[in-house]
Design a protein around this motif. Structure first.
Motif, PDB file in Angstrom:
ATOM      1  N   LEU A   1       8.333  55.003  41.739  1.00 41.27           N
ATOM      2  CA  LEU A   1       7.801  55.492  40.468  1.00 41.27           C
ATOM      3  C   LEU A   1       7.037  56.800  40.676  1.00 41.27           C
ATOM      4  N   GLU A   2       6.316  56.917  41.774  1.00 39.25           N
ATOM      5  CA  GLU A   2       5.617  58.173  42.074  1.00 39.25           C
ATOM      6  C   GLU A   2       6.608  59.315  42.261  1.00 39.25           C
ATOM      7  N   ASN A   3       7.738  59.053  42.917  1.00 38.24           N
ATOM      8  CA  ASN A   3       8.780  60.071  43.061  1.00 38.24           C
ATOM      9  C   ASN A   3       9.272  60.533  41.689  1.00 38.24           C
ATOM     10  N   PHE A   4       9.533  59.580  40.821  1.00 39.84           N
ATOM     11  CA  PHE A   4       9.977  59.881  39.455  1.00 39.84           C
ATOM     12  C   PHE A   4       8.944  60.740  38.725  1.00 39.84           C
ATOM     13  N   LEU A   5       7.680  60.375  38.849  1.00 41.69           N
ATOM     14  CA  LEU A   5       6.629  61.089  38.129  1.00 41.69           C
ATOM     15  C   LEU A   5       6.424  62.507  38.657  1.00 41.69           C
ATOM     16  N   ARG A   6       6.778  62.751  39.916  1.00 43.81           N
ATOM     17  CA  ARG A   6       6.709  64.128  40.421  1.00 43.81           C
ATOM     18  C   ARG A   6       7.687  65.028  39.676  1.00 43.81           C
ATOM     19  N   PHE A   7       8.857  64.521  39.373  1.00 49.88           N
ATOM     20  CA  PHE A   7       9.810  65.289  38.566  1.00 49.88           C
ATOM     21  C   PHE A   7       9.246  65.531  37.163  1.00 49.88           C
ATOM     22  N   VAL A   8       8.630  64.494  36.598  1.00 51.14           N
ATOM     23  CA  VAL A   8       8.042  64.621  35.257  1.00 51.14           C
ATOM     24  C   VAL A   8       6.949  65.689  35.263  1.00 51.14           C
ATOM     25  N   ASP A   9       6.110  65.666  36.282  1.00 52.47           N
ATOM     26  CA  ASP A   9       5.036  66.667  36.392  1.00 52.47           C
ATOM     27  C   ASP A   9       5.596  68.084  36.513  1.00 52.47           C
ATOM     28  N   ASP A  10       6.799  68.200  37.075  1.00 52.53           N
ATOM     29  CA  ASP A  10       7.452  69.510  37.204  1.00 52.53           C
ATOM     30  C   ASP A  10       8.188  69.920  35.937  1.00 52.53           C
ATOM     31  N   GLY A  11       8.070  69.111  34.906  1.00 49.01           N
ATOM     32  CA  GLY A  11       8.710  69.449  33.629  1.00 49.01           C
ATOM     33  C   GLY A  11      10.142  68.987  33.518  1.00 49.01           C
ATOM     34  N   VAL A  12      10.561  68.099  34.425  1.00 51.67           N
ATOM     35  CA  VAL A  12      11.942  67.606  34.407  1.00 51.67           C
ATOM     36  C   VAL A  12      11.938  66.130  34.019  1.00 51.67           C
ATOM     37  N   LEU A  13      12.515  65.832  32.870  1.00 52.94           N
ATOM     38  CA  LEU A  13      12.624  64.449  32.435  1.00 52.94           C
ATOM     39  C   LEU A  13      14.067  64.166  32.023  1.00 52.94           C
ATOM     40  N   GLU A  14      14.486  64.754  30.923  1.00 46.82           N
ATOM     41  CA  GLU A  14      15.866  64.553  30.471  1.00 46.82           C
ATOM     42  C   GLU A  14      16.786  65.526  31.209  1.00 46.82           C
ATOM     43  N   THR A  15      17.846  65.010  31.794  1.00 47.57           N
ATOM     44  CA  THR A  15      18.781  65.834  32.566  1.00 47.57           C
ATOM     45  C   THR A  15      20.215  65.513  32.153  1.00 47.57           C
ATOM     46  N   PHE A  16      21.141  66.366  32.596  1.00 44.19           N
ATOM     47  CA  PHE A  16      22.569  66.064  32.425  1.00 44.19           C
ATOM     48  C   PHE A  16      23.295  66.495  33.686  1.00 44.19           C
ATOM     49  N   PRO A  17      24.404  65.826  34.020  1.00 44.76           N
ATOM     50  CA  PRO A  17      25.115  66.145  35.255  1.00 44.76           C
ATOM     51  C   PRO A  17      26.372  66.979  35.023  1.00 44.76           C
ATOM     52  N   ILE A  18      26.623  67.887  35.955  1.00 42.38           N
ATOM     53  CA  ILE A  18      27.936  68.505  36.084  1.00 42.38           C
ATOM     54  C   ILE A  18      28.469  68.031  37.436  1.00 42.38           C
ATOM     55  N   ILE A  19      29.586  67.330  37.400  1.00 39.27           N
ATOM     56  CA  ILE A  19      30.124  66.702  38.601  1.00 39.27           C
ATOM     57  C   ILE A  19      31.308  67.515  39.112  1.00 39.27           C
ATOM     58  N   VAL A  20      31.211  67.931  40.357  1.00 40.92           N
ATOM     59  CA  VAL A  20      32.261  68.723  40.992  1.00 40.92           C
ATOM     60  C   VAL A  20      33.078  67.773  41.861  1.00 40.92           C
ATOM     61  N   LEU A  21      34.337  67.588  41.504  1.00 38.64           N
ATOM     62  CA  LEU A  21      35.207  66.598  42.134  1.00 38.64           C
ATOM     63  C   LEU A  21      36.393  67.275  42.816  1.00 38.64           C
ATOM     64  N   ARG A  22      36.618  66.912  44.071  1.00 36.46           N
ATOM     65  CA  ARG A  22      37.846  67.343  44.735  1.00 36.46           C
ATOM     66  C   ARG A  22      38.937  66.308  44.462  1.00 36.46           C
ATOM     67  N   HIS A  23      40.112  66.777  44.108  1.00 42.93           N
ATOM     68  CA  HIS A  23      41.204  65.850  43.810  1.00 42.93           C
ATOM     69  C   HIS A  23      41.407  64.872  44.969  1.00 42.93           C
ATOM     70  N   THR A  24      41.967  63.718  44.650  1.00 37.28           N
ATOM     71  CA  THR A  24      42.187  62.696  45.668  1.00 37.28           C
ATOM     72  C   THR A  24      43.371  63.082  46.565  1.00 37.28           C
TER      73      THR A  24
END
Length: 312
Positions: free
Chosen positions: A131-154
């Motif tokens: 939870l402390e790790n999570f709150l460090r992100f919150v303190d840095d202004g990062v809460l809601e995020t979205f991912p861009i996933i880079v995938l190499r074909h199989t």
């Protein structure tokens, strides 16, 4: 993973109520403790799939994974080591309303509480650390995020074993199995947009995901290997569009093109480039890297990158 360790996964489920951040803790019946939702990996599961499944089973809330917030390690009474991977996970109001949770033999109650209270309320130091790790992100202004996933074909048929145009090269049997196996892990991160090189081996890689999600595959030569080799690719245009959209997406491309895609993601978000980009782009067939960006300020840089190995 090792044979001797027990692996598990879970998350810090959060929501904002009247402008205040709240996190979800669970009261377990058998242990009479307060902890974060988590559980053991089932056979054939990836850690990401386990995290989403366990959070749903224990709380009734369907989530997609946000940023990774740490790994806890401790010894069980059996003396075996338990290794638990955690992610941040936002609980939307729709997901909360849809929850059918009722107290049961495993979970006595769920409780939304302020993070600072949770730090004193949780039963185990390893949970407090997460939870402390999570709150460090919150303190840095990062809460809601979205991912861009880079995938190499199989795994695809090798060039030496293929007589036709390179862009038509198909997947091997192993590649087809891998394409089916990555559906669950990619779903765990909430993918909603599928962009693929127009090469057959890339389109076929994401076809099972598209079928599962009921989404169309956006095919483009701009991130194809043929265009890259010819000097006509335009990864900047593709990446820029995805960053601006702010929606979870997967980009399926080729080994030689991946470093350029990661580099453009760094440029588009104002991130300092470093060796970590090389590691995130050096993917085997069927592997992918999840690039987490701030939903409120994507230009503030890459928040986190995690790389997932290919399925057998």
């Amino acid at each position: 993973m090792t044979d001797t360790a027990v692996y598990a996964a879970g998350g810090v489920i959060w929501r904002v109520v009247d402008g205040k951040l709240m996190v979800l803790v669970i009261h377990r019946t058998a242990y009479a403790d307060v902890t974060l939702p988590k559980g053991k990996v089932d056979p054939g599961e990836t850690l990401a799939e386990t995290a989403v499944r366990e959070m749903f089973e224990e709380t009734g809330i369907r989530v997609r994974l946000g940023i990774p917030v740490g790994v806890s390690r401790y010894r069980m009474p059996s003396k075996r080591q338990k290794i638990v991977h955690y992610w941040s996970a936002q609980a939307t109001e729709d997901a909360i309303r849809a929850s059918a949770f009722v107290p049961n033999r495993e979970i006595a109650a769920l409780e939304w509480i302020a993070p600072k209270k949770a730090l004193t309320y949780l039963s185990y130091p390893v949970d407090v650390e997460i939870l402390e790790n999570f709150l460090r992100f919150v303190d840095d202004g990062v809460l809601e995020t979205f991912p861009i996933i880079v995938l190499r074909h199989t795994k695809a048929t090798s060039r030496s074993d293929w007589d036709g145009p390179d862009t038509m090269r198909p997947l091997t049997e192993r590649g087809t199995r891998q394409a089916a196996a990555i559906v669950g892990p990619l779903q765990a991160f909430g993918v909603r947009k599928i962009i693929s090189s127009d090469a057959v081996r890339c389109v076929t890689t994401v076809a099972p995901l598209a079928a599962t999600l009921g989404k169309k595959i956006e095919r483009t030569p701009l991130i194809s290997q043929d265009a890259w080799e010819a000097g006509t690719s335009d990864t900047r245009a593709v990446v820029g569009r995805r960053v601006r959209s702010g929606k979870p997406a997967v980009l399926c491309s080729h080994g030689p093109v991946l470093p350029e895609i990661l580099s453009e993601l760094a440029l588009a978000t104002g991130t300092l480039r470093g060796s970590y980009l090389g590691s995130a782009s050096a993917l085997e067939p069927g592997a992918f890297s999840v690039v987490h960006l701030s939903a409120t300020n994507p230009g503030s840089g890459i928040v986190a990158i995690e790389t997932h190995e290919p399925q057998p």
